[in-house]
Structure formats: structure tokens, C-alpha cells
Design a protein around this motif. Structure first.
Motif, PDB file in Angstrom:
ATOM      1  N   TYR A   1       0.830  -1.199   0.000  1.00  0.00           N
ATOM      2  CA  TYR A   1       0.000   0.000   0.000  1.00  0.00           C
ATOM      3  C   TYR A   1       0.872   1.260   0.000  1.00  0.00           C
ATOM      4  N   GLY A   2       0.483   2.257  -0.793  1.00  0.00           N
ATOM      5  CA  GLY A   2       1.283   3.462  -0.937  1.00  0.00           C
ATOM      6  C   GLY A   2       1.513   4.198   0.369  1.00  0.00           C
ATOM      7  N   GLY A   3       0.533   4.177   1.272  1.00  0.00           N
ATOM      8  CA  GLY A   3       0.695   4.841   2.564  1.00  0.00           C
ATOM      9  C   GLY A   3       1.748   4.166   3.421  1.00  0.00           C
ATOM     10  N   THR A   4       1.836   2.836   3.322  1.00  0.00           N
ATOM     11  CA  THR A   4       2.862   2.096   4.055  1.00  0.00           C
ATOM     12  C   THR A   4       4.240   2.434   3.507  1.00  0.00           C
TER      13      THR A   4
ATOM     14  N   THR B   1      18.553  -6.644  10.285  1.00  0.00           N
ATOM     15  CA  THR B   1      17.137  -6.907  10.065  1.00  0.00           C
ATOM     16  C   THR B   1      16.480  -7.406  11.353  1.00  0.00           C
ATOM     17  N   LYS B   2      15.323  -6.845  11.667  1.00  0.00           N
ATOM     18  CA  LYS B   2      14.593  -7.222  12.874  1.00  0.00           C
ATOM     19  C   LYS B   2      13.197  -7.752  12.580  1.00  0.00           C
ATOM     20  N   ALA B   3      12.702  -7.519  11.359  1.00  0.00           N
ATOM     21  CA  ALA B   3      11.330  -7.936  11.058  1.00  0.00           C
ATOM     22  C   ALA B   3      11.150  -8.132   9.560  1.00  0.00           C
ATOM     23  N   ILE B   4      10.177  -8.971   9.223  1.00  0.00           N
ATOM     24  CA  ILE B   4       9.676  -9.108   7.856  1.00  0.00           C
ATOM     25  C   ILE B   4       8.217  -8.675   7.890  1.00  0.00           C
ATOM     26  N   TYR B   5       7.842  -7.842   6.939  1.00  0.00           N
ATOM     27  CA  TYR B   5       6.494  -7.259   6.895  1.00  0.00           C
ATOM     28  C   TYR B   5       5.845  -7.673   5.577  1.00  0.00           C
ATOM     29  N   LEU B   6       4.720  -8.368   5.682  1.00  0.00           N
ATOM     30  CA  LEU B   6       4.027  -8.876   4.489  1.00  0.00           C
ATOM     31  C   LEU B   6       2.676  -8.219   4.299  1.00  0.00           C
ATOM     32  N   GLU B   7       2.311  -8.030   3.036  1.00  0.00           N
ATOM     33  CA  GLU B   7       0.919  -7.938   2.627  1.00  0.00           C
ATOM     34  C   GLU B   7       0.650  -9.171   1.792  1.00  0.00           C
ATOM     35  N   THR B   8      -0.417  -9.861   2.077  1.00  0.00           N
ATOM     36  CA  THR B   8      -0.810 -10.997   1.248  1.00  0.00           C
ATOM     37  C   THR B   8      -2.297 -11.266   1.415  1.00  0.00           C
ATOM     38  N   PRO B   9      -3.106 -11.052   0.363  1.00  0.00           N
ATOM     39  CA  PRO B   9      -2.745 -10.563  -0.964  1.00  0.00           C
ATOM     40  C   PRO B   9      -2.225  -9.120  -0.903  1.00  0.00           C
ATOM     41  N   THR B  10      -1.403  -8.780  -1.907  1.00  0.00           N
ATOM     42  CA  THR B  10      -0.810  -7.447  -1.921  1.00  0.00           C
ATOM     43  C   THR B  10      -1.744  -6.434  -2.572  1.00  0.00           C
ATOM     44  N   ASN B  11      -1.373  -5.185  -2.397  1.00  0.00           N
ATOM     45  CA  ASN B  11      -2.148  -4.051  -2.900  1.00  0.00           C
ATOM     46  C   ASN B  11      -1.281  -3.243  -3.870  1.00  0.00           C
ATOM     47  N   PRO B  12      -1.591  -3.218  -5.184  1.00  0.00           N
ATOM     48  CA  PRO B  12      -2.834  -3.670  -5.813  1.00  0.00           C
ATOM     49  C   PRO B  12      -2.707  -4.894  -6.706  1.00  0.00           C
ATOM     50  N   LEU B  13      -1.554  -5.556  -6.745  1.00  0.00           N
ATOM     51  CA  LEU B  13      -1.339  -6.612  -7.736  1.00  0.00           C
ATOM     52  C   LEU B  13      -1.684  -8.007  -7.228  1.00  0.00           C
ATOM     53  N   LEU B  14      -2.180  -8.101  -6.015  1.00  0.00           N
ATOM     54  CA  LEU B  14      -2.729  -9.351  -5.469  1.00  0.00           C
ATOM     55  C   LEU B  14      -1.735 -10.518  -5.492  1.00  0.00           C
ATOM     56  N   LYS B  15      -0.461 -10.229  -5.214  1.00  0.00           N
ATOM     57  CA  LYS B  15       0.516 -11.305  -5.061  1.00  0.00           C
ATOM     58  C   LYS B  15       0.242 -12.058  -3.763  1.00  0.00           C
TER      59      LYS B  15
ATOM     60  N   THR C   1      -4.277   5.638  -4.768  1.00  0.00           N
ATOM     61  CA  THR C   1      -3.744   5.002  -3.562  1.00  0.00           C
ATOM     62  C   THR C   1      -2.229   4.829  -3.571  1.00  0.00           C
ATOM     63  N   HIS C   2      -1.613   4.763  -4.765  1.00  0.00           N
ATOM     64  CA  HIS C   2      -0.175   4.520  -4.858  1.00  0.00           C
ATOM     65  C   HIS C   2       0.573   5.668  -5.532  1.00  0.00           C
ATOM     66  N   ALA C   3      -0.055   6.842  -5.554  1.00  0.00           N
ATOM     67  CA  ALA C   3       0.586   7.998  -6.183  1.00  0.00           C
ATOM     68  C   ALA C   3       1.855   8.433  -5.451  1.00  0.00           C
ATOM     69  N   SER C   4       1.977   8.078  -4.158  1.00  0.00           N
ATOM     70  CA  SER C   4       3.157   8.461  -3.387  1.00  0.00           C
ATOM     71  C   SER C   4       4.392   7.642  -3.762  1.00  0.00           C
ATOM     72  N   ILE C   5       4.199   6.556  -4.505  1.00  0.00           N
ATOM     73  CA  ILE C   5       5.336   5.750  -4.970  1.00  0.00           C
ATOM     74  C   ILE C   5       5.857   6.361  -6.266  1.00  0.00           C
ATOM     75  N   PRO C   6       7.171   6.586  -6.394  1.00  0.00           N
ATOM     76  CA  PRO C   6       7.718   7.190  -7.617  1.00  0.00           C
ATOM     77  C   PRO C   6       7.287   6.431  -8.870  1.00  0.00           C
ATOM     78  N   LYS C   7       7.049   7.178  -9.949  1.00  0.00           N
ATOM     79  CA  LYS C   7       6.528   6.582 -11.180  1.00  0.00           C
ATOM     80  C   LYS C   7       7.415   5.449 -11.694  1.00  0.00           C
ATOM     81  N   ALA C   8       8.730   5.642 -11.671  1.00  0.00           N
ATOM     82  CA  ALA C   8       9.636   4.610 -12.171  1.00  0.00           C
ATOM     83  C   ALA C   8       9.477   3.316 -11.370  1.00  0.00           C
ATOM     84  N   ARG C   9       9.309   3.479 -10.060  1.00  0.00           N
ATOM     85  CA  ARG C   9       9.137   2.302  -9.204  1.00  0.00           C
ATOM     86  C   ARG C   9       7.787   1.639  -9.481  1.00  0.00           C
ATOM     87  N   ARG C  10       6.744   2.440  -9.684  1.00  0.00           N
ATOM     88  CA  ARG C  10       5.433   1.876 -10.001  1.00  0.00           C
ATOM     89  C   ARG C  10       5.498   1.055 -11.272  1.00  0.00           C
ATOM     90  N   GLU C  11       6.129   1.612 -12.299  1.00  0.00           N
ATOM     91  CA  GLU C  11       6.203   0.911 -13.576  1.00  0.00           C
ATOM     92  C   GLU C  11       7.017  -0.373 -13.466  1.00  0.00           C
TER      93      GLU C  11
END
Length: 377
Positions: free
Chosen positions: A98-101, A135-149, A337-347
Motif C-alpha cells: 500500500y502506498g501509505g505504508t 534486520t529485525k522484522a519481515i512485513y508482508l501484505e498478502t494478498p498485496t495491494n494492488p497486484l494481489l501477489k 492510492t499509490h501515487a506516493s510511490i515514484p513513477k519509475a518504481r510503479r512501472e
């Protein structure tokens, strides 16, 4: 207790003082003390409030945790959990997040000396390569936002614990009705309760459940210290919303599977992302680790122009931020929702300007499919 019964009867039920079936809204900030330091368990509502306590007991039960915590928003919940880390610590996090994360880690916690590596957590080798001595933690989204990985929670939990790391899972998309990360080995599960748990587009809140007394003490200390809590009215709205979670999620799932199949067969749709489709790379894992695939669908119509045309023509899908409501919502992640992520990274991730995200609601499925059909044509 079966899931449909649990969402009704889990946690605190009613009011023992009056017999009211609904948990009361304790609209108070402070409490009378019998003597200095002698209370009835309540002294100040930032620390504890009976309505919020009922909600926290509910999410603890639904997520099979040791303790539950409520926050003023999903981002407040995420930020409070990340406050378990110290300056100099590192976290491995899902790339398609998620872009806010992404924003709070990249623009806020980075300034405080906490670093992150964003990787495809559905690939355990990439997770392993990203782990460092800091490293102290692994943070998951599953399913992910927005590509549902889909990431294997049990396998990642084993991987995390072999390195002495916490596993944190954002379970917003799957909900505690379909998926239980703590039972699969995760240490912390969190939700933007604004979404499916509230379910009616009328409350902003976040929820957390943990699997140990030690984590309960730490998260509770942060919650009280920072004070990013919901008010009792918001807590009550979430308790009410959970009562229909089972019915809503089953109708949403039924609609989503039909819509995903329709979109997959449409000539103007380049690609569909939905774990319930047999062709989805995470389909078998999704079916194994969760009881449902949820109501989020993303699909690519090829260009920003095509996306805008479709958005201008839909009638039953409301163009809006957020998700998980009874009404169907539609958005363009690259612009919203993901506009805060740089365009190159989004693509790089595949979040194109032609990618559309649906949050399927509980309307009649035929109407929703007809709406998308006429808009695409």
C-alpha cells in the motif's frame, strides 16, 4: 464455534449492568476513582475505554491472538507496530505494498534511522537475500495491494524465526474471516479496519493482534504512550460492522469470482489480477492458506486514456479511495492510492497508468458485470 457464529458472539457481548444486547458507547474521557490509585479498571480513556476494550477483545478472538489493540487509523496501527523497531534496525517488506505504508517508511521512519528493503516476498530467495545482520522484522501484505501477489505465510514465518525476526502481516485484504496469519506462524497481524471490518464507509480505524504476552506488553505501551486511539463511537461502529462480516465477505467473494472470470475473457482487458483465478501464479497457495480469495480485483486496460474512459462510464462502481465497503468502488492506483510511490518504481512493479483496481461490493453480481461490460464496450 464456527466462523459465522464467532463474528456475532466473539469478544464482549452486551452490557452486564443493563442487559443491553449492544455494547454501550462509553462516551467519557475520565472515571471516578474510589480512592487514590483505586479504580474499577479504568482511569483515563487514552489508556483504556470499555467500548474500545470490547473491540480489542473481539479482534483478539477473531485473529486467535493473545491480545488485541485498536488505533485511530490503519496507518496509526502500522506506524505503532513499526515503533517496535529502533534506530539502526532494518525491515524486509513486500514490494507491492500500500502506498501509505511505503510513504511512512520512506519519508518518516527512514529519517529516524529505520531502513527497509522492498522485495517480492512471494519469492523466498529474494527475502533471504534481503536479510542483513540489522534486520529485525519481515512485513508482508498478502494478498498485496494492488497486484494481489500471494506470499506463503507459514514458510515466511519459519524463515523469519530461523533468523530471530518478527513476522508482521497486513491482513486487510483477506480479513480475519478468510485468513488467520497468527495460526500460520506470524507474530503480529494488523488491519486497516476502515475497510472490510467496518464495511460501510463510515469509520476510520486500525486493529492489531499479537501472539505473545511480551508483544502485548510492548504494543500496549506504545499505544498508550503515543495515544493514536479511536474514540468510543468509532469502536462501536467496528463492533457493529463485524456482526455482518461473514455475510458480506461471502457475497463479495461470490461477486468477485464472477467478475474476475468475466474480465479475464474480455478482449479489451490485457491482464487480470485475482488469486481466485486458476491462472494466477499464487492461486494454489491462496486456496491452501486462506478460506477465500476476497473481493479485490485489479485489471489492466492498456493506457491511462482507456482507464479514464471506463471510469467515466461506470454506474454502480463509485470512483473513490479506500476499499472493503458494501458498495463497489473503483480506482486507478497509479493516480490515487499509490501515487506516493515514484513513477519509475510503479512501472517496475507493474502498477501502470492503465491499471484499475476494483473493490467488489455486495450488489447483485449481474448488475456489476453488466456495468463493466457497457463501460468497456
Amino acid at each position: 464455534m464456527k466462523p459465522k457464529t464467532k463474528v456475532i458472539h466473539a469478544g464482549a457481548f452486551g452490557d452486564p449492568f443493563t442487559g443491553a444486547v449492544s455494547v454501550p458507547i462509553y462516551q467519557t474521557s475520565t472515571y471516578k476513582q474510589e480512592a487514590v490509585g483505586k479504580t474499577k479498571g479504568y482511569d483515563y480513556s487514552r489508556t483504556v475505554n470499555p467500548t474500545r476494550s470490547a473491540l480489542e477483545e473481539l479482534i483478539k478472538s477473531l485473529e486467535f491472538g493473545k491480545a488485541g489493540f485498536a488505533f485511530g487509523s490503519g496507518m496509526a496501527a502500522i506506524s505503532s507496530v513499526l515503533m517496535l523497531l529502533n534506530s539502526g534496525d532494518h525491515v524486509v517488506i513486500t514490494d507491492d505494498v500500500y502506498g501509505g505504508t511505503f510513504r511512512v517508511i520512506d519519508k518518516v521512519f527512514k529519517r529516524l534511522g529505520i531502513t527497509a528493503s522492498f522485495v517480492d516476498t512471494s519469492n523466498p530467495e529474494k527475502v533471504e537475500a534481503a536479510i542483513t545482520e540489522k534486520t529485525k522484522a519481515i512485513y508482508l501484505e498478502t494478498p498485496t495491494n494492488p497486484l494481489l501477489k500471494i506470499t506463503d505465510i507459514a514458510a515466511t514465518a519459519k524463515q523469519a524465526h530461523e533468523h530471530g525476526l518478527l513476522l508482521i502481516v497486513d491482513n486487510t485484504f483477506a480479513t480475519p474471516y478468510w485468513q488467520h496469519p497468527l495460526l500460520l506462524g506470524a507474530d503480529i497481524v494488523l488491519h486497516s479496519a476502515t475497510k472490510y471490518i467496518g464495511g460501510h464507509s463510515d469509520v476510520v480505524a486500525g486493529l492489531v493482534a499479537v501472539n505473545s504476552d511480551e508483544l502485548a506488553e510492548k504494543v500496549g505501551f506504545i499505544q498508550n504512550s503515543v495515544g493514536a486511539i479511536p474514540g468510543p463511537q468509532d469502536a462501536w461502529l467496528l463492533i457493529r460492522g463485524v456482526k455482518t462480516l461473514a455475510l458480506r465477505m461471502e457475497q463479495i467473494e461470490n461477486n468477485a469470482r464472477r467478475i474476475a472470470a468475466f474480465l479475464e475473457g474480455h478482449r479489451k482487458v490485457r491482464k487480470v489480477y485475482y488469486p481466485g483465478l486458476p491462472g494466477h501464479p499464487g492461486h494454489e497457495l491462496a486456496e491452501k492458506q486462506a478460506d477465500g480469495c476476497g473481493g479485490m480485483i485489479s485489471f489492466d486496460v492498456g493506457s491511462e486514456e482507456n482507464a479514464n474512459k471506463l471510469l467515466s462510464r461506470v454506474r454502480y462502481f463509485t470512483l473513490a479511495e479506500s476499499l472493503g465497503a458494501v458498495e463497489s468502488l473503483i480506482s486507478v492506483p497509479a493516480k490515487m492510492t499509490h501515487a506516493s510511490i515514484p513513477k519509475a518504481r510503479r512501472e517496475e512493479l507493474g502498477i501502470t497508468d492503465g491499471l484499475i483496481r476494483l473493490s467488489v461490493g455486495i450488489e447483485d453480481g449481474d448488475d456489476l458485470i453488466d456495468d463493466l461490460k457497457q463501460a468497456l464496450e
